[in-house]
Design a protein around this motif. Structure first.
Motif, mmCIF file in Angstrom:
data_model
loop_
_atom_site.group_PDB
_atom_site.id
_atom_site.type_symbol
_atom_site.label_atom_id
_atom_site.label_comp_id
_atom_site.label_asym_id
_atom_site.label_seq_id
_atom_site.Cartn_x
_atom_site.Cartn_y
_atom_site.Cartn_z
ATOM 1 N N MET A 76 -2.890 4.793 2.466
ATOM 2 C CA MET A 76 -3.056 3.444 2.146
ATOM 3 C C MET A 76 -1.801 2.581 2.240
ATOM 4 S SD MET A 76 -4.694 3.922 -1.918
ATOM 5 C CE MET A 76 -4.177 5.683 -2.620
ATOM 6 N N ASP A 77 -2.119 1.611 2.062
ATOM 7 C CA ASP A 77 -1.067 0.658 1.832
ATOM 8 C C ASP A 77 -1.174 -0.444 0.752
ATOM 9 O OD1 ASP A 77 -2.552 -1.690 2.933
ATOM 10 O OD2 ASP A 77 -1.714 -1.180 5.238
ATOM 11 N N GLU A 78 -0.138 -1.462 0.836
ATOM 12 C CA GLU A 78 -0.306 -2.449 -0.947
ATOM 13 C C GLU A 78 -1.211 -3.580 -0.273
ATOM 14 O OE1 GLU A 78 1.703 -2.721 -3.535
ATOM 15 O OE2 GLU A 78 2.803 -0.967 -2.698
ATOM 16 N N ALA A 79 -1.961 -3.797 1.103
ATOM 17 C CA ALA A 79 -2.661 -4.645 1.596
ATOM 18 C C ALA A 79 -4.032 -4.371 0.921
ATOM 19 C CB ALA A 79 -2.906 -4.958 2.713
ATOM 20 N N GLY A 80 -4.536 -3.152 0.493
ATOM 21 C CA GLY A 80 -5.330 -2.518 -0.411
ATOM 22 C C GLY A 80 -6.642 -2.667 0.921
ATOM 23 N N VAL A 97 -7.428 11.337 -4.299
ATOM 24 C CA VAL A 97 -6.133 10.163 -4.245
ATOM 25 C C VAL A 97 -4.565 11.623 -3.705
ATOM 26 C CG1 VAL A 97 -3.808 9.557 -5.042
ATOM 27 C CG2 VAL A 97 -6.614 8.333 -5.598
ATOM 28 N N LEU A 98 -4.480 11.872 -2.283
ATOM 29 C CA LEU A 98 -3.264 12.911 -2.620
ATOM 30 C C LEU A 98 -2.062 12.904 -2.986
ATOM 31 C CD1 LEU A 98 -4.228 14.251 1.096
ATOM 32 C CD2 LEU A 98 -4.983 15.429 -0.335
ATOM 33 N N ASP A 99 -1.827 11.892 -2.631
ATOM 34 C CA ASP A 99 -0.115 11.016 -3.608
ATOM 35 C C ASP A 99 -0.489 9.683 -3.458
ATOM 36 O OD1 ASP A 99 2.560 11.130 -3.788
ATOM 37 O OD2 ASP A 99 3.347 10.342 -1.890
ATOM 38 N N GLY A 100 0.103 8.889 -4.471
ATOM 39 C CA GLY A 100 0.280 7.244 -5.154
ATOM 40 C C GLY A 100 -0.420 7.636 -5.483
ATOM 41 N N ARG A 101 -0.991 6.336 -5.821
ATOM 42 C CA ARG A 101 -1.681 5.624 -6.942
ATOM 43 C C ARG A 101 -2.959 4.976 -6.597
ATOM 44 N NH1 ARG A 101 -1.898 2.702 -12.430
ATOM 45 N NH2 ARG A 101 -2.355 1.313 -12.138
ATOM 46 N N MET A 102 -3.909 4.695 -6.430
ATOM 47 C CA MET A 102 -5.586 3.892 -6.134
ATOM 48 C C MET A 102 -5.725 3.622 -6.761
ATOM 49 S SD MET A 102 -8.624 5.247 -3.974
ATOM 50 C CE MET A 102 -9.026 5.712 -5.425
ATOM 51 N N GLU A 103 -5.792 2.067 -6.680
ATOM 52 C CA GLU A 103 -6.882 1.250 -7.880
ATOM 53 C C GLU A 103 -8.344 0.439 -7.247
ATOM 54 O OE1 GLU A 103 -5.344 -1.942 -10.772
ATOM 55 O OE2 GLU A 103 -3.389 -1.089 -11.045
ATOM 56 N N LEU A 104 -9.521 1.464 -7.867
ATOM 57 C CA LEU A 104 -10.698 1.264 -6.871
ATOM 58 C C LEU A 104 -11.647 -0.115 -7.723
ATOM 59 C CD1 LEU A 104 -12.579 2.354 -4.834
ATOM 60 C CD2 LEU A 104 -13.524 3.656 -6.234
ATOM 61 N N GLU A 105 -12.351 -0.752 -7.121
ATOM 62 C CA GLU A 105 -13.105 -1.635 -7.841
ATOM 63 C C GLU A 105 -14.278 -1.630 -7.680
ATOM 64 O OE1 GLU A 105 -13.445 -6.661 -9.350
ATOM 65 O OE2 GLU A 105 -12.126 -5.636 -7.286
ATOM 66 N N PRO A 155 -5.802 -4.221 -3.461
ATOM 67 C CA PRO A 155 -3.486 -4.266 -3.678
ATOM 68 C C PRO A 155 -3.197 -3.845 -4.722
ATOM 69 C CG PRO A 155 -5.188 -6.908 -3.236
ATOM 70 C CD PRO A 155 -5.898 -6.149 -4.005
ATOM 71 N N GLY A 156 -1.935 -3.354 -3.999
ATOM 72 C CA GLY A 156 -1.088 -2.455 -4.638
ATOM 73 C C GLY A 156 -1.008 -1.572 -5.184
ATOM 74 N N SER A 157 -2.309 -0.528 -4.421
ATOM 75 C CA SER A 157 -2.656 0.794 -4.455
ATOM 76 C C SER A 157 -1.487 0.982 -3.312
ATOM 77 C CB SER A 157 -3.794 1.017 -4.479
ATOM 78 O OG SER A 157 -5.182 0.623 -4.795
ATOM 79 N N HIS A 158 -1.345 1.866 -2.972
ATOM 80 C CA HIS A 158 -0.278 2.766 -2.246
ATOM 81 C C HIS A 158 -0.569 4.610 -2.562
ATOM 82 C CE1 HIS A 158 1.742 3.252 -6.169
ATOM 83 N NE2 HIS A 158 2.279 3.909 -5.757
ATOM 84 N N GLY A 159 -0.004 4.881 -0.819
ATOM 85 C CA GLY A 159 0.135 6.454 -1.038
ATOM 86 C C GLY A 159 -0.494 6.983 0.274
ATOM 87 N N LEU A 160 -0.968 7.866 -0.216
ATOM 88 C CA LEU A 160 -2.209 9.113 0.701
ATOM 89 C C LEU A 160 -3.183 8.804 -0.283
ATOM 90 C CD1 LEU A 160 -2.241 10.506 3.651
ATOM 91 C CD2 LEU A 160 -1.366 12.326 2.514
ATOM 92 N N LEU A 161 -4.845 8.764 1.077
ATOM 93 C CA LEU A 161 -5.488 8.213 0.546
ATOM 94 C C LEU A 161 -6.411 9.299 1.557
ATOM 95 C CD1 LEU A 161 -7.778 7.775 -1.658
ATOM 96 C CD2 LEU A 161 -8.217 5.710 0.293
ATOM 97 N N LEU A 162 -7.482 10.121 0.942
ATOM 98 C CA LEU A 162 -8.338 11.508 2.134
ATOM 99 C C LEU A 162 -10.211 10.725 1.759
ATOM 100 C CD1 LEU A 162 -8.895 13.469 4.295
ATOM 101 C CD2 LEU A 162 -9.110 15.071 1.662
ATOM 102 N N LEU A 163 -10.600 10.563 2.936
ATOM 103 C CA LEU A 163 -11.431 10.092 2.719
ATOM 104 C C LEU A 163 -12.367 10.885 3.363
ATOM 105 C CD1 LEU A 163 -10.860 5.859 4.088
ATOM 106 C CD2 LEU A 163 -11.193 7.270 1.606
ATOM 107 N N ILE A 164 -13.831 10.650 2.317
ATOM 108 C CA ILE A 164 -14.564 12.210 2.830
ATOM 109 C C ILE A 164 -15.980 11.320 3.388
ATOM 110 C CG2 ILE A 164 -15.790 14.517 2.698
ATOM 111 C CD1 ILE A 164 -12.682 14.799 0.941
ATOM 112 N N ASP A 165 -16.920 11.589 3.725
ATOM 113 C CA ASP A 165 -18.304 11.041 4.233
ATOM 114 C C ASP A 165 -19.072 11.693 4.962
ATOM 115 O OD1 ASP A 165 -17.640 9.762 6.628
ATOM 116 O OD2 ASP A 165 -16.615 8.131 5.411
ATOM 117 N N ARG A 166 -20.007 11.274 5.035
ATOM 118 C CA ARG A 166 -21.442 11.885 6.328
ATOM 119 C C ARG A 166 -20.835 10.815 7.603
ATOM 120 N NH1 ARG A 166 -27.057 13.034 3.648
ATOM 121 N NH2 ARG A 166 -26.469 14.775 2.191
#
Length: 65
Positions: A1-5, A20-28, A54-65
């Motif tokens: 994730m970068d600051e752009a969202g 979320v592996l690292d950082g902070r995610m704000e999900l709406e 926007p403002g979320s940052h860090g490492l995010l793992l997405l899992i889907d089918r």
């Protein structure tokens, strides 16, 4: 994730897990804001619009089918 969202999206045919592996995610999702930190997992139900704010940052793992 970068600051752009990540802009609004939805997946009518599958759930999406966000881990979320690292950082902070704000999900709406409509009517709710979810804050996740390292080690948190949130599963977005199929067809539910969502975005990473926007403002979320860090490492995010997405899992889907």
């Amino acid at each position: 994730m970068d600051e752009a969202g990540i802009d609004w999206e939805d997946h009518p045919e599958y759930e999406e897990a966000l881990y979320v592996l690292d950082g902070r995610m704000e999900l709406e999702i409509p009517g709710e804001r979810i804050v996740c930190g390292p080690g948190d997992l949130y599963v977005v139900p199929a067809g539910v619009p969502h975005r990473v704010l926007p403002g979320s940052h860090g490492l995010l793992l997405l899992i889907d089918r």
